[in-house]
Design an enzyme around this catalytic site. Structure first.
Site, PDB file in Angstrom:
ATOM      1  N   ARG A  98      -8.448   7.387  -7.737  1.00 46.75           N
ATOM      2  CA  ARG A  98      -8.114   8.758  -8.155  1.00 46.75           C
ATOM      3  C   ARG A  98      -8.137   8.923  -9.673  1.00 46.75           C
ATOM      4  O   ARG A  98      -8.182  10.044 -10.174  1.00 46.75           O
ATOM      5  CB  ARG A  98      -6.767   9.203  -7.563  1.00 46.75           C
ATOM      6  CG  ARG A  98      -5.580   8.422  -8.048  1.00 46.75           C
ATOM      7  CD  ARG A  98      -4.304   8.862  -7.370  1.00 46.75           C
ATOM      8  NE  ARG A  98      -3.853  10.183  -7.801  1.00 46.75           N
ATOM      9  CZ  ARG A  98      -3.279  10.438  -8.964  1.00 46.75           C
ATOM     10  NH1 ARG A  98      -3.092   9.466  -9.846  1.00 46.75           N
ATOM     11  NH2 ARG A  98      -2.893  11.653  -9.284  1.00 46.75           N
ATOM     12  N   GLU A 127       0.622 -17.489   6.052  1.00 51.51           N
ATOM     13  CA  GLU A 127       1.789 -17.647   5.169  1.00 51.51           C
ATOM     14  C   GLU A 127       1.423 -17.635   3.691  1.00 51.51           C
ATOM     15  O   GLU A 127       2.287 -17.703   2.838  1.00 51.51           O
ATOM     16  CB  GLU A 127       2.538 -18.955   5.483  1.00 51.51           C
ATOM     17  CG  GLU A 127       2.945 -19.104   6.919  1.00 51.51           C
ATOM     18  CD  GLU A 127       3.806 -17.952   7.421  1.00 51.51           C
ATOM     19  OE1 GLU A 127       3.435 -17.331   8.430  1.00 51.51           O
ATOM     20  OE2 GLU A 127       4.829 -17.673   6.785  1.00 51.51           O
ATOM     21  N   ASP A 163      -0.969  13.506 -15.555  1.00 49.26           N
ATOM     22  CA  ASP A 163      -0.409  12.226 -15.141  1.00 49.26           C
ATOM     23  C   ASP A 163       0.058  11.420 -16.331  1.00 49.26           C
ATOM     24  O   ASP A 163       1.155  10.908 -16.354  1.00 49.26           O
ATOM     25  CB  ASP A 163      -1.492  11.373 -14.467  1.00 49.26           C
ATOM     26  CG  ASP A 163      -1.586  11.670 -12.993  1.00 49.26           C
ATOM     27  OD1 ASP A 163      -0.799  12.476 -12.519  1.00 49.26           O
ATOM     28  OD2 ASP A 163      -2.473  11.077 -12.345  1.00 49.26           O
ATOM     29  N   PRO A 206       2.888 -11.703  -2.899  1.00 50.73           N
ATOM     30  CA  PRO A 206       4.195 -11.140  -3.263  1.00 50.73           C
ATOM     31  C   PRO A 206       4.792 -11.776  -4.519  1.00 50.73           C
ATOM     32  O   PRO A 206       5.715 -11.217  -5.110  1.00 50.73           O
ATOM     33  CB  PRO A 206       5.069 -11.404  -2.031  1.00 50.73           C
ATOM     34  CG  PRO A 206       4.307 -12.313  -1.148  1.00 50.73           C
ATOM     35  CD  PRO A 206       2.873 -12.275  -1.549  1.00 50.73           C
TER      36      PRO A 206
HETATM   37  N1  ADE Z   1       0.888  -9.983   0.412  1.00 52.47           N
HETATM   38  C1  ADE Z   1       2.023 -10.031   1.121  1.00 52.47           C
HETATM   39  N2  ADE Z   1       2.987  -9.317   0.541  1.00 52.47           N
HETATM   40  C2  ADE Z   1       2.450  -8.772  -0.591  1.00 52.47           C
HETATM   41  C3  ADE Z   1       2.947  -7.938  -1.623  1.00 52.47           C
HETATM   42  N3  ADE Z   1       4.201  -7.497  -1.637  1.00 52.47           N
HETATM   43  N4  ADE Z   1       2.106  -7.599  -2.611  1.00 52.47           N
HETATM   44  C4  ADE Z   1       0.841  -8.062  -2.634  1.00 52.47           C
HETATM   45  N5  ADE Z   1       0.327  -8.844  -1.691  1.00 52.47           N
HETATM   46  C5  ADE Z   1       1.110  -9.209  -0.668  1.00 52.47           C
END
Ligand code: ADE
Length: 223
Positions: free
Chosen positions: A153, A116, A168, A89
């Site tokens: 795709r 985690e 696209d 994330p």
């Molecule tokens: N792993 C956990 N959350 C994630 C996200 N938002 N993007 C990519 N990998 C992740």
């Protein structure tokens, strides 16, 4: 053929989405090969542990460096030019432009974490950290599947109509195109814009471009 590799503890996660619709056809037609590499196969020791608790304390478990780095090395051995992407994330935001860049490479390897997160030292062994968006998923797998789908795709000869991919790109990298309508002409009192029924192709094209521009503007305001 484009080679995608996925490093994961849950290869079965990908079975169903890769066996549907466009990805299924792309694999069957030989446009792409997707190979999962089970990270646990690279764990050593009696218990084949792939995770451990964080130094300094705190909740949760982290993916250990040894099995993950061994799995990355295996991926690089199988595809020496592969671009290794860690899903996290906190990575760079995934975009349509990135999908277009990835398919220019010979191969991509998507590293999925659970628990985690990863031992931070693993970062030194990947080429990029990538995030799907500002939210936390329970693992990298759903993010990796989105990246795979967006890339597949775009591969040559994958979409039914060769026009689709071209269209696209002219609507800001495929992010937002115009509104679409199909039968019936009136649905619960809502009508199809008359220009689409006019048969005037120049007018229809102008309307679509205008609508796409409006959507892009609206999208930017919502950001
Ligand atoms: N792993 C956990 N959350 C994630 C996200 N938002 N993007 C990519 N990998 C992740």
């Amino acid at each position: 053929m484009f080679h995608a590799q996925v490093l994961t503890l849950f290869p079965e996660f990908f079975d169903s989405p890769l066996n549907c619709s466009i990805p299924k056809r792309a694999i069957a037609d030989g446009a792409v090969a997707v190979d999962c590499i089970q990270i646990r196969d690279f764990a050593t020791g009696k218990h084949k542990n792939v995770d451990d608790s964080p130094y300094g304390g705190g909740p949760g478990m982290l993916m250990k460096a040894e099995p993950v780095v061994a799995a990355i090395r295996e991926a690089r051995k199988r595809q020496p030019n592969t671009h290794v992407v860690m899903l996290t994330p906190t990575g760079n935001k995934f975009t349509q432009a990135k999908a277009l860049k990835y398919i220019e490479k010979d191969s991509i390897t998507l590293l999925c974490g659970r628990y985690e997160g990863f031992d931070e030292r693993i970062v030194d062994y990947v080429d990029e950290e990538l995030s799907l968006g500002d939210y936390v998923l329970s693992g990298g797998e759903p993010a990796a599947m989105c990246v795979l789908d967006a890339m597949i795709r775009l591969l040559p000869d994958v979409l039914g109509s060769p026009e689709s991919a071209v269209l696209d790109s002219f609507t800001e990298d495929g992010m937002l195109d115009w509104p679409h309508y199909t039968r019936p002409e009136v649905f619960e009192g809502k009508v199809v814009p008359p220009v689409l029924l006019s048969g005037n192709h120049a007018k229809i094209e102008a309307w679509r471009k205008e609508q796409a521009k409006l959507r892009i503007k609206k999208h930017k305001v919502n950001k």
